[in-house]
Write a protein that holds these residues in place. Structure first.
Motif, short mmCIF file in Angstrom:
data_model
loop_
_atom_site.label_atom_id
_atom_site.label_comp_id
_atom_site.label_asym_id
_atom_site.label_seq_id
_atom_site.Cartn_x
_atom_site.Cartn_y
_atom_site.Cartn_z
N CYS A 1 0.83 -1.22 0.00
CA CYS A 1 0.00 0.00 0.00
C CYS A 1 0.85 1.26 0.00
CB CYS A 1 -0.95 0.00 1.19
SG CYS A 1 -2.31 -1.17 1.02
N VAL A 2 1.94 1.24 0.75
CA VAL A 2 2.85 2.40 0.78
C VAL A 2 3.44 2.62 -0.60
CG1 VAL A 2 5.08 3.22 1.67
CG2 VAL A 2 3.35 2.32 3.25
N LEU A 3 3.90 1.56 -1.25
CA LEU A 3 4.48 1.70 -2.59
C LEU A 3 3.44 2.19 -3.60
CD1 LEU A 3 6.74 -1.49 -2.82
CD2 LEU A 3 7.48 0.89 -2.56
N MET B 1 0.45 10.12 -4.30
CA MET B 1 1.36 11.23 -4.02
C MET B 1 2.28 11.55 -5.19
SD MET B 1 2.08 10.27 0.02
CE MET B 1 3.80 10.44 -0.19
N GLY B 2 2.23 10.72 -6.24
CA GLY B 2 3.06 10.98 -7.40
C GLY B 2 4.54 10.75 -7.17
N ARG B 3 4.87 9.94 -6.16
CA ARG B 3 6.28 9.67 -5.85
C ARG B 3 6.54 8.17 -5.97
NH1 ARG B 3 7.26 11.79 -0.13
NH2 ARG B 3 9.33 11.03 -0.58
N ASN B 4 7.55 7.81 -6.69
CA ASN B 4 7.93 6.42 -6.83
C ASN B 4 8.94 6.11 -5.72
OD1 ASN B 4 9.24 3.96 -7.59
ND2 ASN B 4 8.40 4.24 -9.64
N LEU B 5 8.48 5.39 -4.70
CA LEU B 5 9.33 5.13 -3.55
C LEU B 5 10.46 4.15 -3.86
CD1 LEU B 5 6.62 5.11 -0.75
CD2 LEU B 5 8.13 6.97 -1.47
N MET B 6 10.25 3.26 -4.82
CA MET B 6 11.35 2.36 -5.22
C MET B 6 12.48 3.19 -5.83
SD MET B 6 10.63 -0.54 -4.11
CE MET B 6 12.07 -1.34 -4.75
N ASP C 1 8.42 2.62 -12.70
CA ASP C 1 7.02 2.30 -12.42
C ASP C 1 6.79 0.79 -12.41
OD1 ASP C 1 6.20 4.91 -12.05
OD2 ASP C 1 5.56 5.17 -14.14
N LYS C 2 7.37 0.09 -13.36
CA LYS C 2 7.23 -1.38 -13.40
C LYS C 2 7.88 -2.02 -12.18
CE LYS C 2 6.74 -1.87 -18.36
NZ LYS C 2 7.32 -2.33 -19.62
N LEU C 3 9.03 -1.51 -11.80
CA LEU C 3 9.72 -2.04 -10.62
C LEU C 3 8.87 -1.83 -9.37
CD1 LEU C 3 12.47 -3.32 -9.85
CD2 LEU C 3 13.28 -1.01 -9.37
#
Length: 184
Positions: free
Chosen positions: A88-90, A97-102, A118-120
């Protein structure tokens, strides 16, 4: 390697205590080890990561319920809830939030185009959702004993993670090679 061992400290203690006592003693020790882990990081002025706080909150809530109600159901849900919170966080980070945490976590080690990030992110989210489902199956299907579930929690989920990381690494190296070939 030290960080990995440090992060696994409560899990290792859970496993050892379970072998010599029961699920309730193991749960209490895992809770205490998680609190000790946070305190050690705080007093040694080391960074306390978000994953440490999430794990602490979930072990305190689910471990506390296990001890309070003397029911192993709660501690068996703990890995699933933890993995689903990570998913859920990812997903929330990316789509709300428009942020890719990976990308934020791994951006210093990898340079990837946005679509691959995005795929990752989706792959990791999918892995966490899948691992949570598998944990529920092992914990509650009736096909496995409590001891088998503990072994799965400690070793099986780790093997699933390692297999996923290898598959992801192969996938990433193939896509990075394709990107390099296209650039030439």
């Amino acid at each position: 390697m030290k960080k990995l061992l440090f992060d696994l400290f409560p899990l290792v203690l859970f496993f050892i205590v379970f072998r010599f006592a029961d699920i309730y003693a193991a749960t209490a020790v895992a809770m205490a080890a998680s609190v000790a882990q946070i305190l050690w990081l705080k007093f040694s002025s080391k960074k306390i990561e978000g994953s440490h706080w999430i794990n602490l909150a979930i072990i305190v809530v689910f471990g506390g319920a296990t001890l309070l109600f003397q029911s192993d159901v709660f501690i068996k849900w703990k890995p699933t809830v933890l993995y689903w919170v990570f998913a859920c966080v990812l997903l929330g980070g990316r789509y709300l939030m428009g942020r890719n945490l990976m990308q934020k976590l791994m951006g210093a080690q990898l340079t990837l185009p946005e679509p691959l990030w995005d795929k990752l992110n989706l792959m990791w989210s999918g892995f966490f959702i899948f691992a949570g489902i598998v944990n529920l199956y092992v914990a509650f299907s009736g096909h496995f004993t409590e001891s088998q579930w503990v072994n799965f929690k400690v070793f099986g989920l780790m093997v699933l993670l390692l297999v996923f990381v290898v598959i992801q690494s192969v996938w990433l190296s193939r896509h990075m090679k394709d990107q390099t070939d296209q650039a030439d």
